[in-house]
Design a protein around this motif. Structure first.
Motif, PDB file in Angstrom:
ATOM      1  N   ASP A   1       1.175 -36.587   3.243  1.00  0.00           N
ATOM      2  CA  ASP A   1       2.519 -36.218   3.663  1.00  0.00           C
ATOM      3  C   ASP A   1       3.522 -36.890   2.731  1.00  0.00           C
TER       4      ASP A   1
ATOM      5  N   ASN B   1      -2.051 -35.913   5.798  1.00  0.00           N
ATOM      6  CA  ASN B   1      -1.358 -34.786   6.430  1.00  0.00           C
ATOM      7  C   ASN B   1      -2.302 -33.947   7.294  1.00  0.00           C
ATOM      8  N   ARG B   2      -1.802 -32.822   7.787  1.00  0.00           N
ATOM      9  CA  ARG B   2      -2.591 -31.961   8.673  1.00  0.00           C
ATOM     10  C   ARG B   2      -3.851 -31.464   7.977  1.00  0.00           C
TER      11      ARG B   2
ATOM     12  N   TYR C   1      -2.056 -40.070  10.559  1.00  0.00           N
ATOM     13  CA  TYR C   1      -1.634 -38.803   9.962  1.00  0.00           C
ATOM     14  C   TYR C   1      -0.228 -38.448  10.458  1.00  0.00           C
TER      15      TYR C   1
ATOM     16  N   LEU D   1       1.584 -34.848  11.106  1.00  0.00           N
ATOM     17  CA  LEU D   1       1.254 -33.430  11.116  1.00  0.00           C
ATOM     18  C   LEU D   1       2.450 -32.552  10.792  1.00  0.00           C
TER      19      LEU D   1
ATOM     20  N   CYS E   1      -0.630 -38.478  14.306  1.00  0.00           N
ATOM     21  CA  CYS E   1      -1.986 -38.401  14.832  1.00  0.00           C
ATOM     22  C   CYS E   1      -2.771 -39.615  14.354  1.00  0.00           C
TER      23      CYS E   1
ATOM     24  N   LEU F   1      -8.135 -30.101  19.109  1.00  0.00           N
ATOM     25  CA  LEU F   1      -6.676 -30.094  18.973  1.00  0.00           C
ATOM     26  C   LEU F   1      -6.009 -29.510  20.211  1.00  0.00           C
TER      27      LEU F   1
END
Length: 448
Positions: A99, A106-107, A169, A171, A177, A228
C-alpha cells in the motif's frame, strides 16, 4: 742530347705514373665512398625494418588493448543493466503488494497469503478485519491530506504493535487487516485487542477507534472468499452501526426478485429462513453457522426463477420431463450464489437442500452425513412450510405436517432434524395433533 731525351722520357714517365696514381686514388676514394654510402643505407634500411616491425607490433597491441577495453566495458555495462533490471523488477513486485500510503501489505498480498493459509493444514492462524470508527467525520472536518496522514500513522502503529507476530495490511479506505499465527482462541483475542488499541487516536475535536471481526483459519473457513465474508459479517455485527453486510444485501435483492415473480415464493423464503435459523440455534451451532444456514434458507428457491410457471404452479403430478426440469433448480441456485462472492459460502447448502437422507434425492444422491447439516435443516423446514400453507395444494395443520415429516424421517429427512424442528414449532404453536393418512403428500413428487 741523349741525356736530354732520357730526361724528357723520365719526366714523361713520372708524369704518367702520377696521373695513374691519381686515377687509382680517385677510384679508391669513389669505392670507399660508395661502400660507406652502402653501409649507411644498409644500416638505415635495417633500422627502418626494425622500426617497422615494432610499429606493427605496437599497432597490434594497441588494437588488442582497445578491443579488450571495449569488451570489458560492454560486459560491465551489461552487468550493470541486468542488475538495474533485477532491482527494478524487485521494486515493481514489492510495489504491487504494498500500500503506497502506509507501506503495509495491500489487498493483493492478503489474498495471496490467505490462499496458503486456507489450503494448508498448518498452524492455527487468526484473520482480523478492522474498520475505523469516526474516520469519515475526521476526513470531512480536517480534509483528505490530514486523513491520509492519520491513516499512515495508524498503519505504522499497527505494524509496530504486531511485529514478529503477523502481517499487517491496509485493504483500502479505512480498512486494515491482520493475519497472524496464534496458539489458541484466547491468544487470538489478545492479539486482536492489541491491534485494536494501536488503531486509535484522539485529539481536540476528534476520537478515532476501530471495530473488528475475526476468524480462526483454516478451522472456520474453507476458502478465501468464505474467510473474508465471515470476518466482514462479524465486523459489522460488532460495529453495530446499522450497515447491512453485503451478503444480506445480496440475499435481499434475490428474495425481492422471487417476490416479484411470485409473492408466495417470497413469503416461503422468509418463513423457511426463520425456521432454519431457530432449528440451527437449537442444535447450538456456532453463531456464524446459524447465520450461514439462515442466509442459504432465505435464497434456497432462487433457482426456481429459471423454472417456467407452468411447472411451478401445476396442480397435477409432474411428468418425467417436467420433473427433470424442476430438479435443475438447486444447481441454478448454486451457480447464482457462486457468482456473488458475498453468497458463495451458501452455495453447498443450496446445492444440497433437495438431497434425501437415504440417497434418493438430487442432484448428487448424497446420503445421511454426506449432506451438509445446513442443507438437511433447510430441506425439513422447506417441506414443513409447504405442507402448512396453501401452495400448491390445501394447507395442512402443524400436527399433520410434523407427522408427515416423521413418517419420512430416515428416508427423505434427517430424523434428528425432524425432532428439533418439532421442538421449535411445538414451542411456537403449543400442542400439535397427529395427522390423518389423508394429510400425507405424494412422496414420489419433488416438493415445489
Amino acid at each position: 742530347m741523349l741525356e736530354a731525351v732520357s730526361h724528357d722520357r723520365q719526366d714523361a714517365a713520372n708524369e704518367s705514373s702520377d696521373t695513374a696514381a691519381r686515377q687509382a686514388y680517385t677510384v679508391d676514394q669513389a669505392l670507399a665512398s660508395a661502400g660507406k654510402r652502402y653501409r649507411e643505407r644498409s644500416r638505415a634500411a635495417a633500422s627502418k625494418a626494425r622500426n617497422g616491425t615494432a610499429l606493427v607490433i605496437a599497432l597490434l597491441l594497441s588494437g588488442f588493448a582497445w578491443s579488450f577495453w571495449r569488451t570489458q566495458r560492454a560486459r560491465l555495462l551489461a552487468e550493470g543493466s541486468a542488475a538495474a533490471h533485477r532491482q527494478l523488477a524487485a521494486e515493481n513486485a514489492k510495489n504491487a503488494l504494498t500500500d503506497p500510503l502506509t507501506g503495509l501489505a495491500n489487498r493483493r498480498a492478503l489474498l495471496r497469503d490467505l490462499e496458503g493459509v486456507v489450503a494448508g493444514d498448518g498452524d492455527l492462524t487468526v484473520l482480523v478485519l478492522f474498520d475505523l470508527d469516526g474516520f469519515k467525520l475526521y476526513n470531512d472536518t480536517f480534509g483528505h491530506p490530514a486523513g491520509d496522514a492519520l491513516l499512515a500513522r495508524l498503519g505504522g502503529r499497527l505494524d509496530a504493535a504486531t511485529a514478529g507476530r503477523g502481517v499487517a495490511y491496509r485493504l483500502g479506505g479505512d480498512e486494515f487487516c491482520l493475519l497472524a499465527q496464534v496458539s489458541d482462541e484466547a491468544d487470538a483475542l489478545t492479539l486482536a485487542s492489541t491491534a485494536q488499541v494501536a488503531l486509535t487516536e484522539s485529539g481536540p475535536g476528534f476520537a478515532i477507534g476501530s471495530s473488528y471481526g475475526a476468524a480462526l483459519l483454516p478451522a472456520e473457513a474453507a476458502s478465501v472468499t468464505e474467510a473474508l465474508t465471515l470476518v466482514d459479517t462479524r465486523l459489522y455485527l460488532q460495529k453495530g452501526n446499522g450497515r447491512v453486510p453485503a451478503s444480506q444485501q445480496a440475499a435481499d435483492v434475490l428474495v425481492t426478485v422471487l417476490n416479484e415473480r411470485d409473492s408466495e415464493l417470497g413469503r416461503h423464503s422468509h418463513t423457511v429462513a426463520s425456521l432454519a435459523g431457530r432449528v440451527a440455534t437449537a442444535y447450538e451451532l456456532p453463531s456464524v453457522e446459524v447465520k450461514r444456514i439462515r442466509l442459504a434458507a432465505e435464497v434456497h428457491d432462487i433457482g426456481k426463477a429459471a423454472i417456467p410457471d407452468a411447472i411451478l404452479t401445476k396442480t397435477e403430478p409432474l411428468d418425467d420431463v417436467e420433473r427433470d426440469f424442476l430438479r435443475r433448480h438447486p444447481l441454478i441456485a448454486e451457480r447464482v450464489a457462486m457468482a456473488a462472492p458475498a453468497l458463495a459460502p451458501t452455495a453447498e447448502l443450496l446445492r444440497g437442500h433437495q438431497e434425501h437422507y437415504d440417497g434418493t434425492g438430487y442432484p448428487d444422491s448424497l446420503t445421511a452425513d454426506q449432506i451438509p447439516m445446513g442443507a438437511r435443516i433447510i430441506a425439513a423446514c422447506h417441506a414443513f412450510d409447504l405442507l402448512t400453507h396453501d401452495h400448491p395444494g390445501p394447507g395442512r395443520s402443524v400436527g399433520a405436517a410434523l407427522a408427515h415429516l416423521r413418517r419420512e424421517a430416515g428416508t427423505r429427512f434427517d430424523p434428528g432434524v425432524v425432532e428439533r424442528l418439532a421442538e421449535v414449532v411445538g414451542n411456537q404453536h403449543g400442542f400439535v395433533r397427529l395427522a390423518d393418512p389423508a394429510d400425507l403428500i405424494d412422496p414420489t413428487q419433488p416438493t415445489r
